[in-house]
Design an enzyme around this catalytic site. Structure first.
Site: not given
Ligand code: NI
Length: 176
Positions: A137-138, A95, A141
């Site tokens: 993953h995004e 990341c 966030h």
């Molecule tokens: Ni990330």
């Protein structure tokens, strides 16, 4: 299209739930999306979420395949996803907000996702493996979640520089 500073783990913005974008705001956010693309490219990432540049908004940019050129980066506003089937795959992730570290993270292998593109048009797609992992993953966030929180075993949270010491081959370069 300036390269923006990337927020690192510990910055409160990375733990916040990001705000949805109204469709009529999207034209005005074109410059934010452009900054995200150049920031991601300069950092060598395959995905970036707006909170990573200190903007608590539901915007992501990402690549759908490994090694894709910068021009192929996609942008999505208000993205959502759901699993297509129970299969999960564990692979290394990094990341841009946690530089130098890598972790083994289980993710759904097949998902469907939706959102609005750069012109505010609805997008609905299916994704598998790399493409699916980047999206999960995004979008994490945007919920204030970083990949270590998704790991099964924190013994597999390691410095990239030490990986070869015990992980022979299979190394991927997935940094988001
Ligand atoms: Ni990330």
């Amino acid at each position: 299209m300036p390269v923006r500073e990337i927020a690192k783990m510990g910055q409160p913005v990375l733990s916040e739930v990001a705000k949805p974008v109204a469709a009529e705001e999207i034209p005005a956010l074109g410059s934010l999306a452009a900054d995200m693309r150049v920031t991601m490219a300069q950092a060598g990432g395959v995905g970036l979420a707006a909170p990573q540049i200190f903007q608590s908004l539901r915007v992501i940019v990402f690549h759908t395949r490994r090694g894709a050129p910068e021009a192929e980066a996609q942008v999505l506003f208000n993205p959502t996803w759901e699993p297509m089937g129970p299969e999960r795959v564990t692979d290394w992730e990094g990341c841009l907000s946690i530089p130098g570290l890598r972790g083994l993270v289980p993710r759904y292998a097949h998902i469907s996702y939706a959102g609005l593109d750069g012109e505010g048009r609805p997008v609905a797609r299916e994704a598998s493996h790399f493409h699916a992992r980047v999206l999960q993953h995004e979008i994490d966030h945007l919920e204030g979640v970083l990949y270590p929180q998704r790991m099964d075993d924190l013994r597999n949270l390691i410095f990239e520089s030490e990986r070869e010491a015990f992980q022979n081959g299979g190394a991927t370069n997935l940094v988001e």
